[in-house]
Design an enzyme around this catalytic site. Structure first.
Site, short mmCIF file in Angstrom:
data_model
loop_
_atom_site.label_atom_id
_atom_site.label_comp_id
_atom_site.label_asym_id
_atom_site.label_seq_id
_atom_site.Cartn_x
_atom_site.Cartn_y
_atom_site.Cartn_z
N ASN A 111 0.83 -1.20 0.00
CA ASN A 111 0.00 0.00 0.00
C ASN A 111 0.87 1.25 0.00
O ASN A 111 2.05 1.20 0.34
CB ASN A 111 -0.93 0.00 1.22
CG ASN A 111 -1.97 -1.10 1.12
OD1 ASN A 111 -2.51 -1.37 0.06
ND2 ASN A 111 -2.23 -1.76 2.23
N CYS A 112 0.24 2.36 -0.35
CA CYS A 112 0.88 3.67 -0.41
C CYS A 112 1.58 3.94 0.92
O CYS A 112 1.01 3.65 1.97
CB CYS A 112 -0.18 4.73 -0.68
SG CYS A 112 0.45 6.39 -0.77
N PRO A 113 2.79 4.41 0.91
CA PRO A 113 3.59 4.88 -0.22
C PRO A 113 4.60 3.86 -0.73
O PRO A 113 5.48 4.20 -1.52
CB PRO A 113 4.32 6.08 0.37
CG PRO A 113 4.64 5.63 1.78
CD PRO A 113 3.43 4.80 2.19
N ASP A 170 -1.93 -1.28 -5.67
CA ASP A 170 -2.49 -0.13 -4.95
C ASP A 170 -3.07 0.88 -5.95
O ASP A 170 -2.34 1.42 -6.76
CB ASP A 170 -1.39 0.52 -4.11
CG ASP A 170 -1.88 1.74 -3.34
OD1 ASP A 170 -3.11 1.90 -3.21
OD2 ASP A 170 -1.04 2.52 -2.89
N ASP A 217 0.25 8.43 -7.72
CA ASP A 217 1.58 8.52 -7.11
C ASP A 217 2.72 8.34 -8.11
O ASP A 217 3.71 9.07 -8.05
CB ASP A 217 1.73 7.49 -5.99
CG ASP A 217 0.79 7.74 -4.83
OD1 ASP A 217 0.26 8.86 -4.72
OD2 ASP A 217 0.59 6.81 -4.01
#
Length: 78
Positions: A16-18, A43, A49
């Site tokens: 998941n982010c980041p 994600d 991103d």
């Protein structure tokens, strides 16, 4: 049109982010200028991103695609 020859592949599935961008940035630092990195992410945040990271760093996203639940980015290292 010739097929892009990938130098290295990075699978960020399940991260998941980041983390997909962090891992991509770490890998990019180990590659030579002109190398092609294929990044696989699950994600949905990577859709925003990755282009933001590309603009910030100058590494060019040459191609993006989606296959099932995976987002695929082909990045040329600057």
């Amino acid at each position: 049109m010739s097929e892009i020859k990938v130098t290295q592949e990075l699978d960020c599935s399940g991260m998941n982010c980041p983390l997909p961008v962090v891992k991509t940035a770490q890998m990019a630092k180990t590659l030579k200028k002109g190398n092609i990195l294929k990044v696989i992410a699950t994600d949905p945040g990577s859709e925003k991103d990755m282009p933001a990271w590309s603009r910030r760093t100058g590494n060019k996203i040459m191609e993006t695609s989606k296959q099932d639940d995976k987002f695929i980015y082909i990045v040329k290292i600057k």
